[in-house]
Scaffold this motif. Structure first.
Motif, PDB file in Angstrom:
ATOM      1  N   THR B  57       0.805  -1.460   0.153  1.00  0.00           N
ATOM      2  CA  THR B  57       0.052   0.086  -0.125  1.00  0.00           C
ATOM      3  C   THR B  57       0.731   1.228  -0.137  1.00  0.00           C
ATOM      4  O   THR B  57       1.890   1.272   0.627  1.00  0.00           O
ATOM      5  CB  THR B  57      -1.017   0.007   1.056  1.00  0.00           C
ATOM      6  N   LEU B  58       0.379   2.055  -0.750  1.00  0.00           N
ATOM      7  CA  LEU B  58       1.271   3.482  -0.574  1.00  0.00           C
ATOM      8  C   LEU B  58       0.741   4.507   0.304  1.00  0.00           C
ATOM      9  O   LEU B  58       1.243   5.482   0.057  1.00  0.00           O
ATOM     10  CB  LEU B  58       0.974   4.099  -2.342  1.00  0.00           C
ATOM     11  N   GLY B  59      -0.006   4.042   1.072  1.00  0.00           N
ATOM     12  CA  GLY B  59      -0.117   5.178   2.244  1.00  0.00           C
ATOM     13  C   GLY B  59      -1.416   5.575   2.156  1.00  0.00           C
ATOM     14  O   GLY B  59      -2.383   5.147   1.591  1.00  0.00           O
ATOM     15  N   LEU B  60      -1.371   6.968   2.647  1.00  0.00           N
ATOM     16  CA  LEU B  60      -2.596   7.629   2.609  1.00  0.00           C
ATOM     17  C   LEU B  60      -3.041   8.314   1.311  1.00  0.00           C
ATOM     18  O   LEU B  60      -2.325   8.585   0.521  1.00  0.00           O
ATOM     19  CB  LEU B  60      -2.567   8.971   3.504  1.00  0.00           C
ATOM     20  N   ASP B  61      -4.525   8.177   1.101  1.00  0.00           N
ATOM     21  CA  ASP B  61      -5.170   8.744   0.049  1.00  0.00           C
ATOM     22  C   ASP B  61      -4.953  10.212   0.176  1.00  0.00           C
ATOM     23  O   ASP B  61      -6.247  10.835   0.475  1.00  0.00           O
ATOM     24  CB  ASP B  61      -6.636   8.113  -0.071  1.00  0.00           C
ATOM     25  N   LEU B  62      -3.955  10.815  -0.520  1.00  0.00           N
ATOM     26  CA  LEU B  62      -3.796  12.411  -0.349  1.00  0.00           C
ATOM     27  C   LEU B  62      -4.805  12.987  -1.108  1.00  0.00           C
ATOM     28  O   LEU B  62      -5.379  14.366  -0.544  1.00  0.00           O
ATOM     29  CB  LEU B  62      -2.446  12.757  -0.520  1.00  0.00           C
ATOM     30  N   ASP B  63      -5.263  12.346  -2.342  1.00  0.00           N
ATOM     31  CA  ASP B  63      -6.327  13.214  -3.089  1.00  0.00           C
ATOM     32  C   ASP B  63      -7.453  13.431  -2.257  1.00  0.00           C
ATOM     33  O   ASP B  63      -8.154  14.243  -2.216  1.00  0.00           O
ATOM     34  CB  ASP B  63      -6.407  12.313  -4.361  1.00  0.00           C
ATOM     35  N   TRP B  64      -8.013  12.149  -1.766  1.00  0.00           N
ATOM     36  CA  TRP B  64      -9.197  11.894  -0.973  1.00  0.00           C
ATOM     37  C   TRP B  64      -9.348  13.167   0.341  1.00  0.00           C
ATOM     38  O   TRP B  64     -10.078  13.883   0.573  1.00  0.00           O
ATOM     39  CB  TRP B  64      -9.558  10.641  -0.296  1.00  0.00           C
ATOM     40  N   ILE B  65      -8.040  12.630   0.835  1.00  0.00           N
ATOM     41  CA  ILE B  65      -7.995  13.901   1.912  1.00  0.00           C
ATOM     42  C   ILE B  65      -8.001  15.371   1.801  1.00  0.00           C
ATOM     43  O   ILE B  65      -8.722  16.409   2.131  1.00  0.00           O
ATOM     44  CB  ILE B  65      -6.704  13.753   2.810  1.00  0.00           C
ATOM     45  N   GLY B  66      -7.378  15.692   0.546  1.00  0.00           N
ATOM     46  CA  GLY B  66      -7.493  17.238  -0.111  1.00  0.00           C
ATOM     47  C   GLY B  66      -9.049  17.604  -0.359  1.00  0.00           C
ATOM     48  O   GLY B  66      -9.208  18.450  -0.298  1.00  0.00           O
ATOM     49  N   GLU B  67      -9.569  16.704  -0.917  1.00  0.00           N
ATOM     50  CA  GLU B  67     -11.026  17.080  -1.510  1.00  0.00           C
ATOM     51  C   GLU B  67     -11.830  17.119  -0.145  1.00  0.00           C
ATOM     52  O   GLU B  67     -12.682  17.788  -0.227  1.00  0.00           O
ATOM     53  CB  GLU B  67     -11.642  15.659  -2.179  1.00  0.00           C
ATOM     54  N   ASN B  68     -11.511  16.489   1.006  1.00  0.00           N
ATOM     55  CA  ASN B  68     -12.400  16.242   2.154  1.00  0.00           C
ATOM     56  C   ASN B  68     -12.030  17.130   3.250  1.00  0.00           C
ATOM     57  O   ASN B  68     -12.970  17.215   4.213  1.00  0.00           O
ATOM     58  CB  ASN B  68     -12.795  14.803   2.390  1.00  0.00           C
ATOM     59  N   MET B  69     -10.861  17.635   3.312  1.00  0.00           N
ATOM     60  CA  MET B  69     -10.507  17.937   4.440  1.00  0.00           C
ATOM     61  C   MET B  69     -11.103  19.427   5.019  1.00  0.00           C
ATOM     62  O   MET B  69     -10.974  19.576   6.392  1.00  0.00           O
ATOM     63  CB  MET B  69      -8.938  18.189   4.802  1.00  0.00           C
ATOM     64  N   SER B  70     -11.517  20.036   4.118  1.00  0.00           N
ATOM     65  CA  SER B  70     -12.300  21.413   4.823  1.00  0.00           C
ATOM     66  C   SER B  70     -13.866  20.991   4.718  1.00  0.00           C
ATOM     67  O   SER B  70     -14.389  21.162   5.449  1.00  0.00           O
ATOM     68  CB  SER B  70     -11.961  22.737   4.098  1.00  0.00           C
ATOM     69  N   THR B  71     -14.491  20.482   3.218  1.00  0.00           N
ATOM     70  CA  THR B  71     -15.733  20.352   3.240  1.00  0.00           C
ATOM     71  C   THR B  71     -16.332  19.229   4.120  1.00  0.00           C
ATOM     72  O   THR B  71     -17.735  19.148   4.347  1.00  0.00           O
ATOM     73  CB  THR B  71     -16.055  20.090   1.649  1.00  0.00           C
ATOM     74  N   ASN B  72     -15.494  18.203   4.318  1.00  0.00           N
ATOM     75  CA  ASN B  72     -15.994  17.015   5.035  1.00  0.00           C
ATOM     76  C   ASN B  72     -15.339  16.917   6.321  1.00  0.00           C
ATOM     77  O   ASN B  72     -14.654  15.542   6.564  1.00  0.00           O
ATOM     78  CB  ASN B  72     -16.119  15.897   4.052  1.00  0.00           C
ATOM     79  N   PHE B  73     -14.996  17.806   7.267  1.00  0.00           N
ATOM     80  CA  PHE B  73     -14.034  17.694   8.104  1.00  0.00           C
ATOM     81  C   PHE B  73     -14.408  16.511   9.076  1.00  0.00           C
ATOM     82  O   PHE B  73     -13.375  15.609   9.330  1.00  0.00           O
ATOM     83  CB  PHE B  73     -13.918  18.778   8.954  1.00  0.00           C
ATOM     84  N   HIS B  74     -15.568  16.215   9.454  1.00  0.00           N
ATOM     85  CA  HIS B  74     -15.671  15.227  10.171  1.00  0.00           C
ATOM     86  C   HIS B  74     -15.392  13.946   9.828  1.00  0.00           C
ATOM     87  O   HIS B  74     -15.130  13.031  10.364  1.00  0.00           O
ATOM     88  CB  HIS B  74     -17.312  15.147  10.840  1.00  0.00           C
ATOM     89  N   LEU B  75     -15.484  13.816   8.413  1.00  0.00           N
ATOM     90  CA  LEU B  75     -15.321  12.248   7.746  1.00  0.00           C
ATOM     91  C   LEU B  75     -13.785  12.118   7.669  1.00  0.00           C
ATOM     92  O   LEU B  75     -13.415  11.049   8.255  1.00  0.00           O
ATOM     93  CB  LEU B  75     -15.641  12.363   6.339  1.00  0.00           C
ATOM     94  N   THR B  76     -13.066  13.112   7.548  1.00  0.00           N
ATOM     95  CA  THR B  76     -11.495  12.975   7.809  1.00  0.00           C
ATOM     96  C   THR B  76     -10.935  12.847   9.142  1.00  0.00           C
ATOM     97  O   THR B  76      -9.987  12.024   9.363  1.00  0.00           O
ATOM     98  CB  THR B  76     -10.969  13.952   7.095  1.00  0.00           C
ATOM     99  N   GLN B  77     -11.833  13.473  10.021  1.00  0.00           N
ATOM    100  CA  GLN B  77     -11.567  13.229  11.601  1.00  0.00           C
ATOM    101  C   GLN B  77     -11.781  11.910  11.948  1.00  0.00           C
ATOM    102  O   GLN B  77     -10.977  11.291  12.458  1.00  0.00           O
ATOM    103  CB  GLN B  77     -12.289  14.175  12.434  1.00  0.00           C
ATOM    104  N   GLN B  78     -12.747  11.414  11.393  1.00  0.00           N
ATOM    105  CA  GLN B  78     -13.302   9.894  11.637  1.00  0.00           C
ATOM    106  C   GLN B  78     -12.347   9.200  10.946  1.00  0.00           C
ATOM    107  O   GLN B  78     -12.009   7.913  11.554  1.00  0.00           O
ATOM    108  CB  GLN B  78     -14.556   9.465  11.236  1.00  0.00           C
ATOM    109  N   PHE B  79     -11.708   9.306   9.703  1.00  0.00           N
ATOM    110  CA  PHE B  79     -10.749   8.561   9.101  1.00  0.00           C
ATOM    111  C   PHE B  79      -9.650   8.417   9.923  1.00  0.00           C
ATOM    112  O   PHE B  79      -8.974   7.158   9.986  1.00  0.00           O
ATOM    113  CB  PHE B  79     -10.624   9.038   7.794  1.00  0.00           C
ATOM    114  N   THR B  80      -9.108   9.419  10.460  1.00  0.00           N
ATOM    115  CA  THR B  80      -7.838   9.320  11.345  1.00  0.00           C
ATOM    116  C   THR B  80      -8.210   8.508  12.415  1.00  0.00           C
ATOM    117  O   THR B  80      -7.043   7.750  12.942  1.00  0.00           O
ATOM    118  CB  THR B  80      -7.350  10.849  11.780  1.00  0.00           C
ATOM    119  N   GLN B  81      -9.139   8.721  13.138  1.00  0.00           N
ATOM    120  CA  GLN B  81      -9.474   7.627  14.341  1.00  0.00           C
ATOM    121  C   GLN B  81      -9.322   6.311  13.951  1.00  0.00           C
ATOM    122  O   GLN B  81      -8.953   5.312  14.766  1.00  0.00           O
ATOM    123  CB  GLN B  81     -10.760   8.115  15.034  1.00  0.00           C
ATOM    124  N   ASP B  82     -10.139   6.007  12.788  1.00  0.00           N
ATOM    125  CA  ASP B  82     -10.183   4.622  12.354  1.00  0.00           C
ATOM    126  C   ASP B  82      -8.873   4.002  12.177  1.00  0.00           C
ATOM    127  O   ASP B  82      -8.536   3.103  12.207  1.00  0.00           O
ATOM    128  CB  ASP B  82     -11.220   4.475  11.112  1.00  0.00           C
TER     129      ASP B  82
END
Lengths: 237, 247
Positions: B57-82
């Motif tokens: 695995t190449l690690g974090l999906d930086l594209d997905w993080i970029g797209e979601n980190m401001s618009t879907n903050f709670h989702l990215t937060q849940q992602f880091t917890q998971d």
């Protein structure tokens, strides 16, 4: 005398010659007496421990410990492992010449030496607790695993993997391999390489070891979790 | 299903089969579900995690993080917890685990591998690398920092942090992995080792093994609880540092 000391010039050879060299209240007392004898000899600059025949040490004497009452048993377990702590902080350099099987408490004793040589063709080094269905119930053992076993080896060692000499060397559990006949000579060479012409003040060395290995020395003496004694003694080594 | 479990006798094979196998909210949820599946099946005595083609695995999906980190903050937060939960579950998994590193393992991918009991890597291709330094990214969670301290040998930690790309030969030389072999032999070698580590047909007692791992890897529990605390703090769980990344 199954446990005895032989002095060769400035080298003390601690012989473990009690068949399986298992730990119980009596054998540990004898082993401590040997260490007292070595410490009392001011001419000694290095100690080598070596078993006999097929075994370095097979660890705890489950048969005898099985018959003990709970409080006596706890005490016996604690003094068994305090023996390893004593080796870890010994005021003289220590070398373990692992001539054969080295299990459980025997493995802890070995990894507490400063340097380890293992027989290249026979014998296993193993922490059998996982396969026996028991765990490391004393904090001091957890600290020994964390600090005396290389990081990458910890996760496979605790799965009760049996390390042959070459595997133990590859994974950093022992430093050097040797044929059986050459064990003591290899140990003497190692002593010469490591200590050279240095005079290591005993008190100072002990202070150094106690400092570096403080997390093991100061491990909380209480059992961290109740050791399931029934399981331990029903298991077969 | 790109992340799935295959049964090979008493060995569970956890497959990562989604291209670069990048980690985002969805892939991590899938992997956690696979771990549930494996844990629930008491017949399994060991687990092998295996990527596909060129990538472990190449690690974090930086594209997905970029797209979601401001618009879907709670989702990215849940992602880091998971993700922190995923590391912790792997480290303390109640059966022996082997990472079959079939290809590149970068960043979070290395951490996934390092959470396994044994690491076996393809010998001729693929790199094991912590690219954070060269990409101007931080190690965000305490779990990743403690994994560097506790799963990478002391002598090579500093070099690893400089984004040094370890080939299998290097990784073995510096004791980051346990073994390497040709790709054609990778799964078989892992299965051999898995069977040996499982001990008997019944396998190691799971409760006891878990207790052993929790004891010896107590640093993981400490890191995990620190992460769970931090990650509920919006300031600390923000991905804003990633906007500075050189990607």
């Amino acid at each position: 005398m199954p446990f005895y000391v032989e002095f060769i010039n400035t080298l003390a050879v601690w012989h473990l010659d009690d068949n399986k060299n298992v730990f119980n209240a009596d054998t540990v007392r004898e082993m401590n007496r040997c260490l007292d004898e070595i410490e009392a000899n001011q001419l000694i600059t290095c100690m080598v421990s070596i078993g006999y025949g097929k075994n370095y040490s097979q660890g705890l004497d489950l048969e005898t410990l099985n018959k003990m009452k709970s409080l006596d048993l706890q005490k016996a377990l604690q003094i068994s492992f305090q023996l390893s702590v004593r080796i870890l902080t010994f005021p003289i350099p220590t070398i373990a010449a692992i001539n054969g099987h080295c299990y459980g408490a025997g493995a802890f004793l070995a990894v507490c030496h400063d340097y380890r040589i293992m027989r290249e063709d026979r014998g296993y080094l193993c922490f059998p607790e996982a396969k026996l269905g028991v765990h490391f119930g004393l904090q001091v053992l957890i600290e020994m695993l964390k600090h005396r076993v290389p990081l990458t080896t910890q996760s496979i060692a605790i799965l009760s993997m049996q390390f042959t000499g070459p595997k133990a060397c590859q994974y950093g559990l022992v430093h050097e391999l040797s044929s059986m006949e050459m064990m003591l000579i290899t140990a003497q060479d190692a002593a010469k390489r490591i200590i050279g012409n240095n005079t290591l003040d005993r008190e100072n060395l002990q202070k150094i070891k106690r400092g570096i290995f403080d997390s093991i020395v100061n491990a909380d003496d209480k059992t961290i979790q109740h050791i399931e004694h029934d399981k331990l003694f029903q298991s077969k080594l | 299903m790109p992340y799935y479990v295959e049964e090979r006798g008493r060995i569970a094979i956890l497959h990562f089969n989604e291209g670069e196998n990048r980690l985002n909210y969805y892939s991590v949820k899938s992997i956690l579900k696979c771990l549930d599946e494996i844990e629930a099946n008491l017949d399994f005595t060991a687990m092998i995690t295996l990527g596909h083609d060129k990538y472990f695995t190449l690690g974090l999906d930086l594209d997905w993080i970029g797209e979601n980190m401001s618009t879907n903050f709670h989702l990215t937060q849940q992602f880091t917890q998971d993700l922190s939960t995923l590391y912790y579950r792997l480290i303390t998994f109640p059966i022996p685990t082997i990472a079959a590193i079939n290809g590149h393992a970068y960043g979070a991918g290395t951490f996934i591998a390092l959470c396994h009991d044994m690491l076996i890597m393809r010998e001729d291709r693929g790199y094991f690398c912590l690219p954070e330094a060269k990409l101007t990214l931080p190690f965000r969670s305490e779990m990743t920092r403690v994994l560097v301290r506790k799963r990478i040998p002391l002598s090579i930690q500093s070099t690893a942090l400089l984004s040094f790309p370890f080939s299998a030969a290097d990784a073995l030389k510096y004791s980051i992995i346990h073994a390497h072999c040709p790709l054609s032999k990778l799964l078989d070698t892992c299965r051999e080792q898995a069977e040996r580590l499982a001990g008997s047909k019944k396998g190691l007692d799971r409760d006891n093994l878990k207790r052993i791992k929790l004891g010896v890897f107590d640093w993981a529990t400490i890191a995990y609880s620190e992460d769970q605390k931090d990650l509920s703090n919006p300031k600390k769980s923000s991905f804003s540092a990633y906007s500075k990344s050189k990607l």
